[in-house]
Design an enzyme around this catalytic site. Structure first.
Site, PDB file in Angstrom:
ATOM      1  N   ASN A 299       0.802  -1.217   0.000  1.00 22.44           N
ATOM      2  CA  ASN A 299       0.000   0.000   0.000  1.00 22.44           C
ATOM      3  C   ASN A 299       0.841   1.277   0.000  1.00 22.44           C
ATOM      4  OD1 ASN A 299      -2.401   1.823   0.741  1.00 22.44           O
ATOM      5  ND2 ASN A 299      -1.044   2.067   2.507  1.00 22.44           N
TER       6      ASN A 299
ATOM      7  N   TYR B 150       3.795  10.000 -11.760  1.00 20.66           N
ATOM      8  CA  TYR B 150       3.064   9.263 -10.729  1.00 20.66           C
ATOM      9  C   TYR B 150       2.152   8.236 -11.388  1.00 20.66           C
ATOM     10  CZ  TYR B 150      -0.636   8.218  -7.390  1.00 20.66           C
ATOM     11  OH  TYR B 150      -1.549   7.569  -6.611  1.00 20.66           O
TER      12      TYR B 150
END
Length: 254
Positions: free
Chosen positions: A91, A155
């Site tokens: 995560n 990103y």
């Protein structure tokens, strides 16, 4: 509390990265409440301790996943404490909004190190244990892993890479009984933008713009995403692998 569909993690051992806040904390707590023993990993000791106080099944390891042999330390900590690993939730992630005109090599390198290299090394280190337990990996991507993000291309590229790793690992490991899936959250109420250094005024503007584009009419909550991570990781879902589930209130449809 998790629903009855989540009561199948008893005696399972999970590793969750980025467990100090947001989706990572919500996932760590949900797994612990569902019976798992969870090692929460993150850089901020105090935030991890706050997570651990929620449930006695949570242990923590403050650590920067970019460090040398960080993956080995994480896996060793879980195995030494509990003797097995059933689930790895990748995560932890970094966000940077960087238009092409402002491209910086160090920012690109850091994004890929946190969002691609660290999950890869953790999966590598955990793999022998996941094979023994017929366990699974859940990678946390983003809706921008499969849709464009103006001003944040690098990103988005790291999350796209993570989704392709998910599919490729799933194909590679299926015969060995290890499942690999991903959840791709849309805009979610976390501190990720503040951690990326964006001013509060900019964050408010971004949130307002995002909310207006989400068909469901609201920003997601960490618990929304954690719920689906548990569903995908549920040991009963033995035939589910190589999937990327978008949890974004319908944003990718707009």
């Amino acid at each position: 509390m998790p629903s009855s569909t989540h009561q199948h993690f008893s005696d399972h051992v999970a590793i969750v990265t980025g467990a100090g806040s947001g989706i990572g904390r919500a996932t760590t707590v949900a797994l612990a409440e569902a019976g798992a023993r969870v090692l929460g990993v993150g850089r901020r000791r105090e935030a991890l301790e706050e997570t651990a106080r929620v449930h006695p099944n949570i242990a923590t390891l403050p650590l920067d996943l970019r460090g040398e042999d960080a993956a080995g330390e994480v896996v060793a900590a879980a195995v030494e404490r509990w003797g097995r690993i059933d689930l790895l939730v990748n995560n932890a992630g970094a966000l940077a909004l960087m238009p092409l005109a402002e491209t910086d090599a160090s920012v690109i390198g850091d994004l890929f190190q946190v969002n691609v290299t660290a999950p890869s090394l953790l999966a590598h280190a955990a793999l022998p244990h996941l094979k023994r337990s017929s366990g699974s990996i859940v990678n946390v991507s983003s809706t921008y892993g499969h849709r464009p993000l103006a001003g944040g291309a690098h990103y988005a590229a790291t999350k796209s890479a993570l989704e392709q790793l998910t599919r490729s690992w799933a194909l590679e490991l299926a015969a060995e009984g290890v499942r690999v899936n991903a959840v791709a959250p849309g805009p979610t109420e976390t501190n990720v933008m503040a951690a990326a250094g964006l001013p509060e005024e900019v964050i408010r503007e971004v949130r307002t713009s995002e909310r207006e584009r989400i068909p469901a009419g609201r920003i997601g909550l960490p618990e929304d995403v954690a719920d689906w991570i548990l569903r995908i990781a549920d040991p009963r879902g033995a035939h589910l692998t190589g999937q990327v589930l978008t949890v974004d209130g319908g944003l990718e449809l707009s």
